[in-house]
Design an enzyme around this catalytic site. Sequence first.
Site, PDB file in Angstrom:
ATOM      1  N   SER A 125      44.260 -35.461  68.216  1.00  0.00           N
ATOM      2  CA  SER A 125      45.080 -35.241  69.406  1.00  0.00           C
ATOM      3  C   SER A 125      44.336 -35.667  70.670  1.00  0.00           C
ATOM      4  O   SER A 125      43.098 -35.585  70.735  1.00  0.00           O
ATOM      5  CB  SER A 125      45.394 -33.742  69.481  1.00  0.00           C
ATOM      6  OG  SER A 125      45.822 -33.398  70.765  1.00  0.00           O
ATOM      7  N   TYR A 150      42.283 -24.317  69.024  1.00  0.00           N
ATOM      8  CA  TYR A 150      43.045 -25.409  68.414  1.00  0.00           C
ATOM      9  C   TYR A 150      42.350 -26.747  68.658  1.00  0.00           C
ATOM     10  O   TYR A 150      42.094 -27.521  67.736  1.00  0.00           O
ATOM     11  CB  TYR A 150      44.480 -25.452  68.986  1.00  0.00           C
ATOM     12  CG  TYR A 150      45.142 -26.789  68.777  1.00  0.00           C
ATOM     13  CD1 TYR A 150      45.624 -27.144  67.520  1.00  0.00           C
ATOM     14  CD2 TYR A 150      45.260 -27.715  69.821  1.00  0.00           C
ATOM     15  CE1 TYR A 150      46.194 -28.398  67.311  1.00  0.00           C
ATOM     16  CE2 TYR A 150      45.820 -28.955  69.622  1.00  0.00           C
ATOM     17  CZ  TYR A 150      46.292 -29.291  68.365  1.00  0.00           C
ATOM     18  OH  TYR A 150      46.841 -30.532  68.154  1.00  0.00           O
ATOM     19  N   LYS A 154      40.342 -29.619  66.061  1.00  0.00           N
ATOM     20  CA  LYS A 154      40.549 -31.078  65.964  1.00  0.00           C
ATOM     21  C   LYS A 154      39.211 -31.801  66.085  1.00  0.00           C
ATOM     22  O   LYS A 154      38.943 -32.754  65.357  1.00  0.00           O
ATOM     23  CB  LYS A 154      41.525 -31.566  67.033  1.00  0.00           C
ATOM     24  CG  LYS A 154      42.968 -31.131  66.796  1.00  0.00           C
ATOM     25  CD  LYS A 154      43.548 -31.741  65.527  1.00  0.00           C
ATOM     26  CE  LYS A 154      44.905 -31.167  65.157  1.00  0.00           C
ATOM     27  NZ  LYS A 154      45.336 -31.486  63.789  1.00  0.00           N
TER      28      LYS A 154
END
Length: 340
Positions: A125, A150, A154
């Site tokens: 992302s 989060y 990643k």
Amino acid sequence: MKNILITGGAGYIGSHTAVELIHAGYGVVIADNLSNADTTCLEGVKKITGRDIPFYKADCCRKDQLLPIFREHRIDGVIHFAAFKAVGESVEKPLMYYHNNLLSLVTLLEVMVENGGGHVVFSSSATVYGQPPVLPVTEDTPRMPATSPYGNTKQICEDILADAVKAYASVKVVILRYFNPIGAHPSALIGELPRGIPNNLVPFITQTAAGVRKELHIFGSNYNTPDGTALRDYIDVVDLAAAHVSALKRMEAYDKPGLCEVFNVGTGKPLSVMELVKKFETVNHLSLKYRITGRREGDVEAVWADTSLANRVLSWKARRPLEETLANAWAWERNIRGIT
Ligand code: UDP
């Protein structure tokens, strides 16, 4: 025919990718634990492609649930979408995010290595860039310390993959850093199905247009941008899905071990929240109820992609015009709400 396992294939990007893969001549197997999806999009994929796709209700953290898939199918590659993705929730439940997002990748890689390896496309992302000092961002722009668990998952997953290819010659990896995926398949048979109140802008807009939400809140109008609202790079989900096909082709054509490449997947064009809202209204001939409120915690002011690496190395570029994307998003919302 090459067989690709799509983890999280019942979800938004996964289901669109299944369609593009089938159209490109791949065999597809889907694994999803249905924790954040139901079977709506699986049925849509079947309608669009006319194919019965093998589906496994499987949790990627569970080796015993992955092994039967690899026993019953020759898996040449895996596209790994299965992960939790809500920033706010990850702040409240960090352990759940670290457990799920990291363990699922590690388990999947272990099973792959035990079964002869293969190609991996990983969903990363733009969040890994944070607020970049220079725009647009290239893949060489340094990653910033993550602002949420989060985002950290990643980054850690990217690092796990980079280490894995060094150690296991049978594994090749392409990491795709998604910017802001929006829209839906032109058939209106698959699209985004957020559970509860949407976090993302476009589902909130379409639900407001459908009367499910009272009004849209525009988070912040005092950013240092031309109209004061934040800038993002909104990429059509079908274009994004096509990038996964290009990533697989890249790994198939690369005949040396140790491949671990990273690509930005966006349009390369910044768009403000207000511009997007106005465009949605114009394209779909409606008027949205909205209100400008304060900034949302954790939001960056502006981020958009330099996509020249993907254009050159993957021979991929974003093609769909924004008008089409926003019309498709609204057609999908109308379809699931039964609005004519
Ligand atoms: N946004 C907004 N209202 C909403 C949801 C999002 O104004 O209800 C803004 C958000 O502040 C950001 C942009 O829309 O500037 C895109 O947000 P989204 O959550 O879709 O993606 P993000 O860029 O945060 O991953």
